[in-house]
Design a protein around this motif. Structure first.
Motif, PDB file in Angstrom:
ATOM      1  N   ILE A   1      15.261  -7.779 -11.339  1.00  0.00           N
ATOM      2  CA  ILE A   1      15.331  -6.581 -10.512  1.00  0.00           C
ATOM      3  C   ILE A   1      14.136  -5.663 -10.774  1.00  0.00           C
ATOM      4  O   ILE A   1      13.655  -4.961  -9.880  1.00  0.00           O
ATOM      5  N   ARG A   2      13.630  -5.684 -11.999  1.00  0.00           N
ATOM      6  CA  ARG A   2      12.433  -4.901 -12.314  1.00  0.00           C
ATOM      7  C   ARG A   2      11.214  -5.461 -11.576  1.00  0.00           C
ATOM      8  O   ARG A   2      10.403  -4.705 -11.035  1.00  0.00           O
ATOM      9  N   VAL A   3      11.091  -6.780 -11.570  1.00  0.00           N
ATOM     10  CA  VAL A   3       9.973  -7.412 -10.862  1.00  0.00           C
ATOM     11  C   VAL A   3      10.046  -7.096  -9.369  1.00  0.00           C
ATOM     12  O   VAL A   3       9.038  -6.751  -8.741  1.00  0.00           O
ATOM     13  N   ALA A   4      11.245  -7.200  -8.786  1.00  0.00           N
ATOM     14  CA  ALA A   4      11.417  -6.890  -7.360  1.00  0.00           C
ATOM     15  C   ALA A   4      11.049  -5.440  -7.062  1.00  0.00           C
ATOM     16  O   ALA A   4      10.433  -5.138  -6.029  1.00  0.00           O
ATOM     17  N   THR A   5      11.391  -4.531  -7.973  1.00  0.00           N
ATOM     18  CA  THR A   5      11.063  -3.114  -7.794  1.00  0.00           C
ATOM     19  C   THR A   5       9.557  -2.885  -7.825  1.00  0.00           C
ATOM     20  O   THR A   5       9.008  -2.146  -6.998  1.00  0.00           O
ATOM     21  N   LEU A   6       8.874  -3.527  -8.778  1.00  0.00           N
ATOM     22  CA  LEU A   6       7.419  -3.373  -8.870  1.00  0.00           C
ATOM     23  C   LEU A   6       6.713  -3.982  -7.669  1.00  0.00           C
ATOM     24  O   LEU A   6       5.738  -3.414  -7.157  1.00  0.00           O
ATOM     25  N   VAL A   7       7.193  -5.142  -7.209  1.00  0.00           N
ATOM     26  CA  VAL A   7       6.587  -5.771  -6.025  1.00  0.00           C
ATOM     27  C   VAL A   7       6.740  -4.859  -4.816  1.00  0.00           C
ATOM     28  O   VAL A   7       5.786  -4.652  -4.046  1.00  0.00           O
ATOM     29  N   ALA A   8       7.937  -4.291  -4.640  1.00  0.00           N
ATOM     30  CA  ALA A   8       8.166  -3.370  -3.520  1.00  0.00           C
ATOM     31  C   ALA A   8       7.270  -2.145  -3.625  1.00  0.00           C
ATOM     32  O   ALA A   8       6.734  -1.666  -2.615  1.00  0.00           O
ATOM     33  N   MET A   9       7.092  -1.635  -4.833  1.00  0.00           N
ATOM     34  CA  MET A   9       6.234  -0.464  -5.037  1.00  0.00           C
ATOM     35  C   MET A   9       4.789  -0.771  -4.641  1.00  0.00           C
ATOM     36  O   MET A   9       4.155   0.000  -3.904  1.00  0.00           O
ATOM     37  N   VAL A  10       4.272  -1.892  -5.108  1.00  0.00           N
ATOM     38  CA  VAL A  10       2.873  -2.248  -4.840  1.00  0.00           C
ATOM     39  C   VAL A  10       2.648  -2.514  -3.355  1.00  0.00           C
ATOM     40  O   VAL A  10       1.702  -1.995  -2.748  1.00  0.00           O
ATOM     41  N   LEU A  11       3.516  -3.326  -2.737  1.00  0.00           N
ATOM     42  CA  LEU A  11       3.320  -3.689  -1.334  1.00  0.00           C
ATOM     43  C   LEU A  11       3.510  -2.500  -0.395  1.00  0.00           C
ATOM     44  O   LEU A  11       2.800  -2.367   0.605  1.00  0.00           O
ATOM     45  N   THR A  12       4.455  -1.617  -0.711  1.00  0.00           N
ATOM     46  CA  THR A  12       4.642  -0.421   0.114  1.00  0.00           C
ATOM     47  C   THR A  12       3.461   0.528  -0.013  1.00  0.00           C
ATOM     48  O   THR A  12       3.128   1.256   0.921  1.00  0.00           O
ATOM     49  N   SER A  13       2.811   0.515  -1.184  1.00  0.00           N
ATOM     50  CA  SER A  13       1.705   1.438  -1.443  1.00  0.00           C
ATOM     51  C   SER A  13       0.420   1.058  -0.720  1.00  0.00           C
ATOM     52  O   SER A  13      -0.483   1.888  -0.584  1.00  0.00           O
ATOM     53  N   ILE A  14       0.322  -0.185  -0.256  1.00  0.00           N
ATOM     54  CA  ILE A  14      -0.920  -0.638   0.377  1.00  0.00           C
ATOM     55  C   ILE A  14      -1.273   0.224   1.584  1.00  0.00           C
ATOM     56  O   ILE A  14      -2.417   0.666   1.751  1.00  0.00           O
ATOM     57  N   GLY A  15      -0.283   0.477   2.427  1.00  0.00           N
ATOM     58  CA  GLY A  15      -0.536   1.292   3.617  1.00  0.00           C
ATOM     59  C   GLY A  15      -0.953   2.703   3.278  1.00  0.00           C
ATOM     60  O   GLY A  15      -1.843   3.274   3.923  1.00  0.00           O
ATOM     61  N   ALA A  16      -0.310   3.292   2.259  1.00  0.00           N
ATOM     62  CA  ALA A  16      -0.659   4.654   1.844  1.00  0.00           C
ATOM     63  C   ALA A  16      -2.086   4.708   1.312  1.00  0.00           C
ATOM     64  O   ALA A  16      -2.826   5.660   1.594  1.00  0.00           O
ATOM     65  N   MET A  17      -2.484   3.682   0.559  1.00  0.00           N
ATOM     66  CA  MET A  17      -3.849   3.651   0.022  1.00  0.00           C
ATOM     67  C   MET A  17      -4.877   3.479   1.130  1.00  0.00           C
ATOM     68  O   MET A  17      -5.957   4.077   1.099  1.00  0.00           O
ATOM     69  N   LYS A  18      -4.541   2.668   2.141  1.00  0.00           N
ATOM     70  CA  LYS A  18      -5.442   2.522   3.291  1.00  0.00           C
ATOM     71  C   LYS A  18      -5.583   3.843   4.025  1.00  0.00           C
ATOM     72  O   LYS A  18      -6.688   4.235   4.429  1.00  0.00           O
ATOM     73  N   SER A  19      -4.462   4.535   4.208  1.00  0.00           N
ATOM     74  CA  SER A  19      -4.489   5.824   4.896  1.00  0.00           C
ATOM     75  C   SER A  19      -5.325   6.843   4.132  1.00  0.00           C
ATOM     76  O   SER A  19      -6.115   7.584   4.721  1.00  0.00           O
ATOM     77  N   LEU A  20      -5.158   6.860   2.805  1.00  0.00           N
ATOM     78  CA  LEU A  20      -5.947   7.786   1.984  1.00  0.00           C
ATOM     79  C   LEU A  20      -7.435   7.468   2.069  1.00  0.00           C
ATOM     80  O   LEU A  20      -8.267   8.380   2.157  1.00  0.00           O
ATOM     81  N   TYR A  21      -7.761   6.187   2.056  1.00  0.00           N
ATOM     82  CA  TYR A  21      -9.162   5.773   2.138  1.00  0.00           C
ATOM     83  C   TYR A  21      -9.794   6.266   3.441  1.00  0.00           C
ATOM     84  O   TYR A  21     -10.908   6.818   3.440  1.00  0.00           O
ATOM     85  N   GLN A  22      -9.078   6.085   4.556  1.00  0.00           N
ATOM     86  CA  GLN A  22      -9.598   6.527   5.853  1.00  0.00           C
ATOM     87  C   GLN A  22      -9.740   8.033   5.913  1.00  0.00           C
ATOM     88  O   GLN A  22     -10.709   8.566   6.464  1.00  0.00           O
ATOM     89  N   LYS A  23      -8.764   8.755   5.342  1.00  0.00           N
ATOM     90  CA  LYS A  23      -8.808  10.226   5.373  1.00  0.00           C
ATOM     91  C   LYS A  23      -9.935  10.766   4.505  1.00  0.00           C
ATOM     92  O   LYS A  23     -10.613  11.733   4.865  1.00  0.00           O
ATOM     93  N   PHE A  24     -10.171  10.151   3.339  1.00  0.00           N
ATOM     94  CA  PHE A  24     -11.281  10.579   2.486  1.00  0.00           C
ATOM     95  C   PHE A  24     -12.619  10.297   3.155  1.00  0.00           C
ATOM     96  O   PHE A  24     -13.566  11.072   3.031  1.00  0.00           O
ATOM     97  N   LYS A  25     -12.714   9.161   3.868  1.00  0.00           N
ATOM     98  CA  LYS A  25     -13.949   8.855   4.604  1.00  0.00           C
ATOM     99  C   LYS A  25     -14.205   9.918   5.675  1.00  0.00           C
ATOM    100  O   LYS A  25     -15.350  10.367   5.857  1.00  0.00           O
ATOM    101  N   SER A  26     -13.130  10.326   6.347  1.00  0.00           N
ATOM    102  CA  SER A  26     -13.277  11.344   7.391  1.00  0.00           C
ATOM    103  C   SER A  26     -13.659  12.691   6.794  1.00  0.00           C
ATOM    104  O   SER A  26     -14.465  13.442   7.368  1.00  0.00           O
ATOM    105  N   LEU A  27     -13.100  13.012   5.622  1.00  0.00           N
ATOM    106  CA  LEU A  27     -13.423  14.280   4.973  1.00  0.00           C
ATOM    107  C   LEU A  27     -14.873  14.336   4.515  1.00  0.00           C
ATOM    108  O   LEU A  27     -15.525  15.388   4.550  1.00  0.00           O
ATOM    109  N   LEU A  28     -15.391  13.181   4.074  1.00  0.00           N
ATOM    110  CA  LEU A  28     -16.761  13.127   3.549  1.00  0.00           C
ATOM    111  C   LEU A  28     -17.804  13.013   4.652  1.00  0.00           C
ATOM    112  O   LEU A  28     -18.975  13.267   4.421  1.00  0.00           O
ATOM    113  N   SER A  29     -17.362  12.592   5.843  1.00  0.00           N
ATOM    114  CA  SER A  29     -18.344  12.405   6.939  1.00  0.00           C
ATOM    115  C   SER A  29     -18.644  13.732   7.629  1.00  0.00           C
ATOM    116  O   SER A  29     -17.909  14.716   7.500  1.00  0.00           O
TER     117      SER A  29
END
Length: 222
Positions: free
Chosen positions: A194-222
């Protein structure tokens, strides 16, 4: 991301679709198992705390974060406006349940925070979630507040707070399996699973948030 054009999906798009399915399986497994464990013995005390935080943070908040994914089979046909509405509803209910679960445990412990890693991370997630919900409201009202804070900065801050809240809440969940007495009877091997399943869910769910942050930081710096 799944293409909406007639061209054949790329290998990366197939991989992302498979990861999305894996993530949903992990989220469902954790949510169903914790709910069954808590509901079968009665929702009171720490079991109510565990169910509220799991259903709120692991299920509703994760689904709210993923509704903007292009490879989300559940929301890919919805417009941006409808996705935003679903996101807001899921985050409000998810964050509200998580905060309620933390409050119940704090009141039960007479507002004393134990020295365990689970309790410390849980309290941090509780505070961040409250701030994140307020930032989410500000993000929804970004246009009305544009004279004080630009919408891009407002939304960037909201994504950072929501991302931090989710990660810390999931880590608190991870440590809770071993430091909360109601899960000991499941056996050490199952706790590892159950710990492994929790960590996998955390990492995979975070991918979209990290992509969104990357795009927003690019927009802020441009």
């Amino acid at each position: 991301m799944l293409s909406r054009e007639n061209s054949s999906p790329t290998i990366l798009q197939h991989v992302e679709a498979a990861l999305y399915v894996l993530n949903q399986l992990c989220i469902g497994f954790v949510t169903i198992w914790v709910s069954w464990t808590c509901l079968r013995t009665g929702l009171n005390g720490i079991r109510l705390h565990a169910w509220l935080t799991t259903f709120g943070f692991v299920f509703l908040m994760a689904e709210g974060m993923m509704c903007f994914y292009d490879n989300s089979f559940l929301t890919m046909r919805y417009s941006r406006k409808n996705k935003t509405a679903i996101h807001v509803i899921l985050q409000i209910f998810g964050g509200g349940m998580g905060v309620a679960g933390c409050l119940i445990q704090l009141i039960s412990d007479n507002w004393a925070i134990s020295v365990t890693t689970h309790a410390s991370l849980g309290f941090a997630a509780f505070i961040l979630c409250l701030v994140s919900l307020l930032s989410g409201l500000a993000s929804v009202l970004a246009r009305a507040m544009s004279k004080m804070v630009t919408p891009l900065i407002n939304k960037t801050v909201h994504v950072i707070l929501s991302f931090a809240t989710f990660v810390i809440a999931m880590l608190a969940q991870y440590y809770g399996y071993g430091q909360t007495g109601i899960f000991i009877g499941q056996g050490s091997d199952f706790v590892i699973l159950i710990r492994v399943a929790t960590l996998v869910a955390m990492v995979l769910t975070s991918i979209g948030a990290m992509k969104s942050l990357y795009q927003k930081f690019k927009s802020l710096l441009s």
